[in-house]
Design a protein around this motif. Structure first.
Motif: not given
Length: 532
Positions: A510-532
């Motif tokens: 993840v760090r390597g991709l963001r370093h070479h492509h600062p505008d890249i979108v890599l977001e955590p999958i936030v659905a860690q509980s049914p309440d999200v």
């Protein structure tokens, strides 16, 4: 809705207790489930408490793999009565690899029993499930199990519960005798000594005798005196049950049991009837409560196949949220806007089923051959409603899967589609791998074993799997997909809801991709509980 029916629905909702049992693996969850059914006199003999040579499978463990391994890997719903109250017990998987299934179940209940091993206290999986209960505002009754074996001091266990959960533990019973040398419990409300008598193997109801304080002192002496002193100390410090504090998730009532020997289980059953919240208004997707007397609505929380070998059907478990369900009603499937017929509706008792003609808020109904339904879907009649979706978790383990016999591609595709819809695994596709070599994503590796087993025995499409090196998945965009695919040790796959996931070996990717492509979108999958 007519006034008389309105009153009827409210009255029936007040009679419902819908709850789940949560625990770390091996804390005794399936054994406790059997013991509850035994004390409710639904079964004559508990299945989880025999020696290995003659062991029966528990009522709630119906899959072949569950019986072979002696663990729960699927959810099941059990409905029974106790003291004119309808209890809907939704059993949950006992293995951490299937925790996502447990989280889905927790969207359907009004309370939970948190089961602890007396020797181990608050374990990792218990804490994860507790956090989900806290996020969903689910009141918790704590049961400290296996008191017939050596374990921690009871005051030490209470300290751990309070320090790690933030809930004030309020004992309803207190053990007489140390763990492993269990005479019975103090009933904190009455001050009586409830004595238990061991039964052979714990497979039948344990005899329960209620003695006065004088009789208890004469029988068990110093153990009784010590127990009373500890109860008095706790009461003086304010560790006393208060119903409002419990319902507000500020306190957790505590009971001590030995479920394998049926000690303390009857008291737990009465406690669920007496203090667990009844079925009440459920929040819709907009956060607005839908009163129980509103038009019919139900929330699908689980889709399960393989429960009936004869018919190979699928059963969608749905919690009735409002109104009255009548078998044969034609309702609306909110996700598609289409009509859905409920001709085949069952109440479920483990693997056994009975046709259900009517159900009320809090009840769990099983809709047969509900091919179009998925976990998180809403069914309703009359006034439209949509309950919150149940989003998928972020997978942590990945395998590419291929059919052994390419001539069985139709069976392969049907099986993959169904396993994905049920949530057994997430099935992810990419242009690079094609339809015949999708990637399976899972929270735990045992999910793969279930998928492989079912592909062979249920869909007649044996498969090969190959471990992939990825350990995390992150959401990305169409315009960033090529950048990820060009990276060594990374690839992009598509989930069935259209979301693009970047599969990566570790956080350094993840760090390597963001370093070479600062505008890249890599977001955590936030659905860690049914309440999200």
């Amino acid at each position: 809705m007519p006034v008389l029916q309105d009153v009827e629905v409210k009255s029936e909702a007040r009679r419902r207790r819908t709850f789940a049992v949560i625990s770390h693996p091996d804390a005794g969850k399936s054994t406790l489930t059997e013991a509850l059914l035994l004390h409710a006199r639904i079964i004559a003999e508990a299945g989880a408490t025999h020696g290995k040579a003659g062991r029966r499978a528990t009522v709630s463990d119906w899959m072949d793999m569950e019986k072979d391994r002696g663990i729960s890997i699927s959810s099941s719903a059990l409905q029974f009565h106790h003291r004119d109250v309808v209890l809907n017990l939704v059993d949950t998987p006992g293995h951490a690899d299937f925790s996502e299934d447990t989280y889905r179940v927790l969207t359907a209940v009004d309370s939970a029993i948190m089961l602890l091993d007396a020797a181990k206290g608050m374990e990792a999986q218990t804490m994860k499930l507790f956090e989900v209960c806290r996020a969903r505002r689910i009141p918790i009754i704590t049961v400290i199990n296996k008191w017939d074996r050596p374990g921690l001091e009871p005051l030490e266990l209470l300290d751990e519960i309070e320090s790690r959960t933030g809930l004030r533990p309020t004992p309803l019973t207190w053990p007489v005798g140390i763990a492993g040398h269990f005479h019975g419990v103090v009933d904190c409300a009455s001050g009586d000594f409830v004595r238990f008598t061991r039964t052979p193997g714990g497979s039948t109801l344990a005899a329960t005798d209620r003695l006065s304080a004088e009789e208890a002192s004469a029988e068990v002496g110093d153990d009784w005196t010590n127990a009373l002193e500890e109860v008095s100390l706790l009461e003086s410090d304010g560790y006393v049950h208060d119903q409002r504090s419990f319902e507000d998730q500020e306190t957790t009532p505590v009971l001590f049991t030995a479920a394998a020997l049926n000690f303390g289980v009857g008291h737990l059953l009465d406690t669920v009837v007496d203090i667990a919240p009844s079925a009440g208004p459920r929040l819709d997707a907009a956060g607005q409560p839908r009163p129980v007397e509103s038009d019919f609505s139900a929330h699908v929380f689980k889709v399960q196949a393989g429960m009936d070998r004869s018919h190979r059907d699928r059963l969608a478990f749905a919690r009735v949220c409002s109104g009255v369900f009548h078998r044969g009603d034609v309702v609306t499937h909110e996700a598609t806007g289409r009509s859905f017929a409920t001709k085949y509706a069952h109440s479920v008792f483990g693997r056994d089923r009975e046709t259900v003609e009517i159900a009320y808020p809090g009840d769990i109904i099983g809709l047969v051959n509900a091919g179009g339904l998925r976990a998180g879907d809403t069914l309703y009649s009359g006034t439209p409603v949509r309950f919150p979706r149940i989003p998928p978790f972020a997978p942590e383990h990945f395998r590419v899967v291929r059919p052994v016999d390419i001539g069985r591609h139709k069976q392969f595709q049907r099986g993959m589609t169904q396993l994905n819809q049920e949530g057994v695994v997430q099935v992810l596709y990419s242009e690079l791998r094609g339809q015949q070599a999708p990637v399976m994503g899972a929270v735990g590796p045992m999910q793969f074993e279930v998928a492989v087993h079912r592909m062979e025995h249920e869909f007649n499409a044996p498969v090969h799997t190959e471990q992939l090196p990825y350990t995390l998945a992150m959401q990305t965009r169409e315009e960033d997909a090529q950048r990820v695919d060009q990276r060594i040790g990374a690839e992009v796959v598509r989930r069935d809801d259209g979301a693009l996931l970047a599969l990566l070996t570790d956080k350094w990717q993840v760090r390597g991709l963001r370093h070479h492509h600062p505008d890249i979108v890599l977001e955590p999958i936030v659905a860690q509980s049914p309440d999200v």
